[in-house]
Design an enzyme around this catalytic site. Structure first.
Site, PDB file in Angstrom:
ATOM      1  N   HIS A  48       0.839  -1.194   0.000  1.00  0.00           N
ATOM      2  CA  HIS A  48       0.000   0.000   0.000  1.00  0.00           C
ATOM      3  C   HIS A  48       0.879   1.251   0.000  1.00  0.00           C
ATOM      4  O   HIS A  48       1.722   1.405   0.876  1.00  0.00           O
ATOM      5  CB  HIS A  48      -0.894   0.035   1.240  1.00  0.00           C
ATOM      6  N   TYR A 101       2.516   2.371  13.687  1.00  0.00           N
ATOM      7  CA  TYR A 101       2.999   3.427  12.788  1.00  0.00           C
ATOM      8  C   TYR A 101       2.313   4.763  13.077  1.00  0.00           C
ATOM      9  O   TYR A 101       1.125   4.837  13.373  1.00  0.00           O
ATOM     10  CB  TYR A 101       2.842   3.034  11.316  1.00  0.00           C
TER      11      TYR A 101
END
Length: 473
Positions: free
Chosen positions: A69, A132
């Site tokens: 992605h 993240y």
């Protein structure tokens, strides 16, 4: 878990993708680490990317595979537990499109992933916790900008430790396109406001052919209008160049002009600065030597602000607002000459009529041709020069306004003695704004950044020749 080691950053084969080794302090109780430390990591190469959201992915079994992605924001990836094989593919438009980088990550590692770089991982241990930070908020609209690559793409050929056919992969990830069918992620855009003035016209030429630069004159973007700010999809932009200003120096001394000068040169700049901070934009703001009183013979970038009149005061206030933006280029210039009304064009027209103007001879500076000013701004952005304040004018010996006028007359084939030199005191009339005696800008810093402005006298010759050619059709 390994013992502590020194914080370090490592470049990769993908521009901007940076691997970090994190100190992990372990003992019999477990371990501790500083997972993200803005100042320390910036010191060794992490961009000040301004994270706003923290996401965590828990992966129950070894072999869980996610990606590839590419998202429309930057992310800082680390592990809280477990181990992964990570794969990153540059899916941005440009020469490194399709470049692959792989690495094994543990809690002692982290990686900064720039916008548009495809991110994927495969867990090598059960109960892996993948975390993240991102610098924009997720939304359904943002997801429409994602770019995807198939995990099993034959051209990129990621060497997965566990073959993709045997891994745990979502049905959606198995359907992503091969590299030949991937739509590259476009780089973020630049918005130029005030794009219809002398500098705006020069910026249009400087960025001609760059489809990622948008130009907005006053009808398209009124910098004093809240509605204009709300109409822009700011996450699509990385840079805004403010070429808009109230420049009628004498009119600024009137009641109406004072209001307009402060509204455009200060209030609107503060709004741009707030927007730049909120959306992590680079702000390029144009300033003037009028922020100084002219007592110094040469003005350096760090000279204290000492404006004399309303125009200079409003510009100084705008400087202070712009300088609060972490990513800013505050560009000070003087005596601008470009398309539209300017001193050189006025003198050339007077020379054609054989007029005998009075021109002041006790104000000194250098001309700045708008094309060279625009080229200097583009150079700062293209080279990613250190943020801060830069003086940009043309180079050469300082001259007075009267000397410029005489040069225009001489180059136009008219007797330069038709220009009468007068003092500022003799020339000034009721309502005239105070002006700095010296407008010469120190050019050492911009030259040190790799841009050497051409000599003003040569540019004057070229400007008048171009004007003559245009007039002849």
């Amino acid at each position: 878990m390994d013992g502590a080691h020194r914080l370090q950053s490592l470049a990769t084969s993908i521009p901007g993708l940076t691997l970090f080794r994190l100190p992990v302090h372990a003992d019999s109780r477990g371990w501790f680490k500083e997972n993200w430390h803005r100042r320390k990591m910036m010191d060794i190469g992490l961009p000040d990317f301004g994270p706003v959201q923290n996401n965590i992915s828990f992966n129950a079994e070894r072999g869980t595979t996610r990606g590839i992605h590419a998202e429309p924001w930057d992310k800082f990836v680390s592990l809280a537990a477990g181990r992964i094989f990570g794969a990153w593919v540059d899916l941005r438009e440009g020469p490194t499109f399709g470049v692959l980088f792989t690495a094994e990550l543990t809690p002692g590692d982290a990686i900064f992933v720039p916008r548009g770089v495809g991110n994927a991982f495969q867990t090598l241990e059960d109960r892996t916790v993948y975390s993240y930070l991102v610098n924009d908020h997720w939304s359904p609209e943002a997801q429409e900008e994602y770019t995807f690559l198939n995990l099993a793409d034959e051209q990129v050929a990621v060497p997965w430790p566990i073959p993709v056919e045997q891994a745990t992969v979502s049905p959606q990830d198995r359907k992503h396109p091969r590299l030949a069918d991937v739509r590259p992620m476009q780089k973020k855009r630049t918005l130029v406001v005030g794009a219809d003035g002398q500098l705006g016209s020069a910026l249009r030429k400087a960025f001609a052919g760059d489809a990622t630069v948008d130009f907005a004159g006053h009808p398209q973007f009124d910098i004093t209008s809240v509605e204009s700010f709300e109409s822009v999809d700011w996450p699509h932009y990385s840079t805004v160049i403010n070429a808009a200003a109230f420049t009628a120096v004498d009119a600024a001394e009137t009641t109406e002009g004072r209001t307009a000068a402060w509204l455009i040169n200060a209030g609107a700049v503060a709004a741009l600065a707030r927007t730049a901070v909120e959306h992590s934009l680079t702000l390029v703001h144009l300033s003037s030597e009028y922020v100084f009183d002219g007592s110094a013979e040469v003005h350096s970038e760090d000279e204290a602000l000492t404006p004399l009149g309303v125009y200079g005061q409003s510009k100084a206030a705008g400087d202070l607002a712009a300088s609060t933006v972490p990513r800013h280029y505050l560009v000070r210039t003087s005596w601008v000459v470009g398309d539209g009304r300017n001193f050189v064009r006025t003198m050339a027209a007077l020379a054609e009529r054989g007029a005998s103007p009075n021109v002041v001879d006790d104000q000194f500076g250098r001309l700045t041709f708008a094309d060279d000013l625009a080229a200097g701004i583009k150079h700062l952005l293209d080279t990613q020069a250190p943020y801060g304040t830069y003086n940009i004018s043309n180079s050469g010996l300082p001259v007075s306004w009267a000397q410029v006028a005489r040069d225009v007359y001489r180059l136009s084939g008219v007797d330069p003695l038709k220009v009468t030199a007068v003092s500022t005191a003799a020339y000034a009339g009721p309502g005239s704004a105070p002006r700095p005696r010296n407008s010469v800008l120190d050019l050492a810093k911009i030259k040190g950044a790799g841009f050497s402005p051409p000599d003003a006298s040569q540019r004057l010759v070229e400007y008048l020749l171009a004007r003559e050619t245009l007039a002849k059709g």
